[in-house]
Design an enzyme around this catalytic site. Structure first.
Site, PDB file in Angstrom:
ATOM      1  N   SER A  14       0.668  -1.028   0.089  1.00 46.40           N
ATOM      2  CA  SER A  14      -0.097   0.013  -0.063  1.00 46.40           C
ATOM      3  C   SER A  14       0.990   1.277   0.168  1.00 46.40           C
ATOM      4  O   SER A  14       1.830   1.434   0.652  1.00 46.40           O
ATOM      5  CB  SER A  14      -0.919  -0.006   1.316  1.00 46.40           C
ATOM      6  OG  SER A  14      -1.476   1.268   1.268  1.00 46.40           O
ATOM      7  N   SER A  16      -0.463   4.305   0.691  1.00 41.34           N
ATOM      8  CA  SER A  16      -1.296   4.915   1.492  1.00 41.34           C
ATOM      9  C   SER A  16      -0.704   5.664   2.734  1.00 41.34           C
ATOM     10  O   SER A  16      -0.652   6.983   2.854  1.00 41.34           O
ATOM     11  CB  SER A  16      -2.557   4.524   2.109  1.00 41.34           C
ATOM     12  OG  SER A  16      -3.404   4.185   0.876  1.00 41.34           O
ATOM     13  N   THR A  61      -9.366  -0.787   2.024  1.00 44.43           N
ATOM     14  CA  THR A  61      -9.132  -1.434   0.623  1.00 44.43           C
ATOM     15  C   THR A  61      -9.642  -2.980   0.683  1.00 44.43           C
ATOM     16  O   THR A  61     -10.053  -3.312   1.522  1.00 44.43           O
ATOM     17  CB  THR A  61      -7.589  -0.993   0.153  1.00 44.43           C
ATOM     18  OG1 THR A  61      -7.615  -1.436  -1.393  1.00 44.43           O
ATOM     19  CG2 THR A  61      -6.516  -1.881   0.756  1.00 44.43           C
ATOM     20  N   LYS A  65     -13.951  -3.369   1.830  1.00 46.49           N
ATOM     21  CA  LYS A  65     -14.663  -2.092   1.521  1.00 46.49           C
ATOM     22  C   LYS A  65     -16.312  -2.557   1.808  1.00 46.49           C
ATOM     23  O   LYS A  65     -17.049  -1.670   2.291  1.00 46.49           O
ATOM     24  CB  LYS A  65     -14.579  -1.663  -0.006  1.00 46.49           C
ATOM     25  CG  LYS A  65     -13.337  -1.169  -0.080  1.00 46.49           C
ATOM     26  CD  LYS A  65     -13.185  -0.464  -1.632  1.00 46.49           C
ATOM     27  CE  LYS A  65     -11.668   0.043  -1.651  1.00 46.49           C
ATOM     28  NZ  LYS A  65     -11.566   0.598  -3.385  1.00 46.49           N
ATOM     29  N   ASN A  86     -14.452   3.420   1.260  1.00 47.28           N
ATOM     30  CA  ASN A  86     -13.083   3.253   1.464  1.00 47.28           C
ATOM     31  C   ASN A  86     -12.577   4.235   2.464  1.00 47.28           C
ATOM     32  O   ASN A  86     -11.385   4.301   2.677  1.00 47.28           O
ATOM     33  CB  ASN A  86     -12.321   3.481   0.037  1.00 47.28           C
ATOM     34  CG  ASN A  86     -12.265   5.194  -0.412  1.00 47.28           C
ATOM     35  OD1 ASN A  86     -13.283   5.832   0.182  1.00 47.28           O
ATOM     36  ND2 ASN A  86     -11.609   5.242  -1.002  1.00 47.28           N
ATOM     37  N   ALA A 127     -17.418  -4.118 -14.666  1.00 44.67           N
ATOM     38  CA  ALA A 127     -18.830  -3.952 -13.815  1.00 44.67           C
ATOM     39  C   ALA A 127     -18.465  -4.575 -12.072  1.00 44.67           C
ATOM     40  O   ALA A 127     -19.540  -4.917 -11.868  1.00 44.67           O
ATOM     41  CB  ALA A 127     -19.856  -4.503 -14.505  1.00 44.67           C
ATOM     42  N   GLY A 129     -16.623  -4.136  -8.302  1.00 44.37           N
ATOM     43  CA  GLY A 129     -16.481  -3.235  -7.321  1.00 44.37           C
ATOM     44  C   GLY A 129     -15.885  -1.680  -7.606  1.00 44.37           C
ATOM     45  O   GLY A 129     -16.384  -0.711  -7.677  1.00 44.37           O
ATOM     46  N   ASN A 150     -19.236  -5.246 -20.004  1.00 44.11           N
ATOM     47  CA  ASN A 150     -18.680  -6.337 -19.332  1.00 44.11           C
ATOM     48  C   ASN A 150     -18.669  -7.674 -19.836  1.00 44.11           C
ATOM     49  O   ASN A 150     -19.674  -7.949 -20.604  1.00 44.11           O
ATOM     50  CB  ASN A 150     -19.289  -6.242 -17.688  1.00 44.11           C
ATOM     51  CG  ASN A 150     -18.493  -7.029 -16.777  1.00 44.11           C
ATOM     52  OD1 ASN A 150     -17.513  -6.935 -16.519  1.00 44.11           O
ATOM     53  ND2 ASN A 150     -19.142  -7.841 -15.892  1.00 44.11           N
ATOM     54  N   TYR A 215      -1.971   0.549 -11.858  1.00 41.93           N
ATOM     55  CA  TYR A 215      -0.790   1.332 -12.145  1.00 41.93           C
ATOM     56  C   TYR A 215       0.170   0.544 -12.035  1.00 41.93           C
ATOM     57  O   TYR A 215       0.112  -0.681 -11.224  1.00 41.93           O
ATOM     58  CB  TYR A 215      -0.779   2.587 -11.456  1.00 41.93           C
ATOM     59  CG  TYR A 215      -0.539   2.262 -10.005  1.00 41.93           C
ATOM     60  CD1 TYR A 215      -1.828   2.281  -9.117  1.00 41.93           C
ATOM     61  CD2 TYR A 215       0.563   2.113  -9.363  1.00 41.93           C
ATOM     62  CE1 TYR A 215      -1.689   1.986  -7.961  1.00 41.93           C
ATOM     63  CE2 TYR A 215       0.654   1.777  -8.113  1.00 41.93           C
ATOM     64  CZ  TYR A 215      -0.454   1.784  -7.008  1.00 41.93           C
ATOM     65  OH  TYR A 215      -0.677   1.397  -5.757  1.00 41.93           O
TER      66      TYR A 215
HETATM   67  P1  ATR Z   1     -12.808  -5.077  -8.695  1.00 38.58           P
HETATM   68  O1  ATR Z   1     -13.505  -5.012  -7.192  1.00 38.58           O
HETATM   69  O2  ATR Z   1     -11.555  -4.881  -8.868  1.00 38.58           O
HETATM   70  O3  ATR Z   1     -13.947  -4.574  -9.735  1.00 38.58           O
HETATM   71  P2  ATR Z   1     -14.283  -7.695  -9.206  1.00 38.58           P
HETATM   72  O4  ATR Z   1     -15.405  -7.268  -8.585  1.00 38.58           O
HETATM   73  O5  ATR Z   1     -13.851  -9.099  -8.953  1.00 38.58           O
HETATM   74  O6  ATR Z   1     -12.787  -6.817  -8.891  1.00 38.58           O
HETATM   75  O7  ATR Z   1     -14.228  -7.398 -10.863  1.00 38.58           O
HETATM   76  C1  ATR Z   1     -13.641  -7.611 -11.641  1.00 38.58           C
HETATM   77  C2  ATR Z   1     -13.964  -7.060 -12.922  1.00 38.58           C
HETATM   78  O8  ATR Z   1     -12.915  -7.497 -14.184  1.00 38.58           O
HETATM   79  C3  ATR Z   1     -15.230  -7.754 -13.477  1.00 38.58           C
HETATM   80  O9  ATR Z   1     -16.062  -6.754 -14.645  1.00 38.58           O
HETATM   81  C4  ATR Z   1     -14.581  -8.697 -14.431  1.00 38.58           C
HETATM   82  O10 ATR Z   1     -15.501  -9.364 -15.432  1.00 38.58           O
HETATM   83  P3  ATR Z   1     -16.767 -10.327 -14.917  1.00 38.58           P
HETATM   84  O11 ATR Z   1     -17.916  -9.797 -14.074  1.00 38.58           O
HETATM   85  O12 ATR Z   1     -17.499 -11.076 -16.405  1.00 38.58           O
HETATM   86  O13 ATR Z   1     -16.032 -11.453 -14.130  1.00 38.58           O
HETATM   87  C5  ATR Z   1     -13.556  -8.246 -15.074  1.00 38.58           C
HETATM   88  N1  ATR Z   1     -12.627  -9.322 -15.666  1.00 38.58           N
HETATM   89  C6  ATR Z   1     -11.751 -10.211 -14.852  1.00 38.58           C
HETATM   90  N2  ATR Z   1     -11.133 -10.798 -15.646  1.00 38.58           N
HETATM   91  C7  ATR Z   1     -11.459 -10.507 -17.131  1.00 38.58           C
HETATM   92  C8  ATR Z   1     -11.065 -11.016 -18.314  1.00 38.58           C
HETATM   93  N3  ATR Z   1     -10.074 -11.852 -18.501  1.00 38.58           N
HETATM   94  N4  ATR Z   1     -11.931 -10.458 -19.500  1.00 38.58           N
HETATM   95  C9  ATR Z   1     -12.765  -9.355 -19.297  1.00 38.58           C
HETATM   96  N5  ATR Z   1     -13.169  -8.916 -18.032  1.00 38.58           N
HETATM   97  C10 ATR Z   1     -12.382  -9.459 -16.675  1.00 38.58           C
END
Ligand code: ATR
Length: 271
Positions: A14, A16, A61, A65, A86, A127, A129, A150, A215
């Site tokens: 982190s 932060s 984080t 959250k 957060n 889509a 968090g 998504n 990043y």
């Molecule tokens: P965060 O809190 O970081 O957003 P998350 O809630 O697990 O983590 O969401 C990850 C996002 O990355 C989702 O939109 C996921 O798509 P799905 O909802 O279809 O799972 C997307 N994601 C992860 N791997 C992916 C991939 N290989 N191709 C396209 N989208 C991906």
């Protein structure tokens, strides 16, 4: 000295503590800020211990959250919209206030790099968090259009419905996606897994500007891909990180630190 902290698991990477220590120096505030790593099932206890020890506020984080949202006794409007917290603040009345500064951090960085967002078409990849936390603040910018795309389309649709009252937001699958977008924001977790979102290359036009919410010291995988396809500009999420921190600091201390110098030092120290 007033006590602040960030909670997460893992937390060793982190930035932060570094950011808030510099903010405190810059604004001449006396405070200490540390990193706390509760076990996955130990967040509530660690938080209780923190208040017991005199904590005034904290950042939260992954993966806590949503639990922080539950722990808060009052929520700001943007935290309610995000469904995640957060930033927690113990108010003078002893009430635990939950806020979410992620979206404000993103918008501040978009404005700094790309200028006014009024009337723009923005495409949001993902889509989860991370996406949910930024949709409300993006729609406040009077966009022409926000499209959420998504892999699991139903999740994009659910988000579009949830935010429909706030502005022109819609959902799409990657396959059905077409059109020119001014800005493409990557909120997916693909970068962490060395993958790319399945975006058609023709979505990257010479005028397209791309923002990756992750990043790294090297150019992120998404930004490298977009850059090779001729995107007008690519920016990573380090500025969003500093922006959300500046907003949290303002919530706690009532004074807003400047981001630029901290961002420069952080970039120099990235490894
Ligand atoms: P965060 O809190 O970081 O957003 P998350 O809630 O697990 O983590 O969401 C990850 C996002 O990355 C989702 O939109 C996921 O798509 P799905 O909802 O279809 O799972 C997307 N994601 C992860 N791997 C992916 C991939 N290989 N191709 C396209 N989208 C991906």
């Amino acid at each position: 000295m007033d006590l602040y902290a960030v909670f997460g698991n893992p937390i060793s990477q982190s930035k932060s503590p570094f950011i808030h220590t510099l903010f405190a120096r810059q604004t001449q505030q006396q405070l200490s800020y540390r990193a706390i790593e509760p076990a996955e099932d130990g967040f509530a206890q660690a938080l209780a211990d923190f208040w017991q020890a005199g904590g005034k506020g904290c950042n939260i984080t992954a993966p806590f959250k949503e639990q922080a949202f539950q722990a808060a006794q009052q929520h700001t409007e943007r935290a309610l919209l995000a469904g995640a917290v957060n930033t927690l603040k113990l108010t003078d009345d002893g009430i635990l206030l939950g806020d979410n500064t992620d979206g404000a951090g993103l918008v501040a960085d978009l404005l700094a790099h790309f200028g006014d967002l009024n009337g723009l078409k923005i495409l949001l990849l993902g889509a989860g968090g991370a996406a949910r936390g930024v949709i409300g603040p993006l729609l406040e910018q009077h966009l022409d259009q926000l499209v959420i795309v998504n892999r699991t389309v139903a999740k994009a649709q659910a988000l579009a419905e949830r935010f429909a009252d706030l502005g022109p937001v819609s959902a799409s699958s990657y396959e059905a996606l077409s059109g020119d977008f001014d800005i493409i924001i990557n909120s997916t977790s693909t970068g962490l897994k060395g993958q790319l979102p399945p975006l058609k290359p023709e979505l990257i036009q010479p005028t397209t500007r791309c923002y990756d919410m992750t990043y790294s010291a090297e150019t992120t995988a998404f930004n490298r891909w977009a850059g090779e396809l001729g995107a007008a500009k690519t920016v990573d999420g380090l500025g969003m990180l500093v922006g959300q921190a500046a907003e949290s600091f303002a919530v706690w201390r009532g004074i807003r630190p400047g981001s630029r110098q901290v961002l420069r030092e952080l970039r120099r120290n990235l490894s």
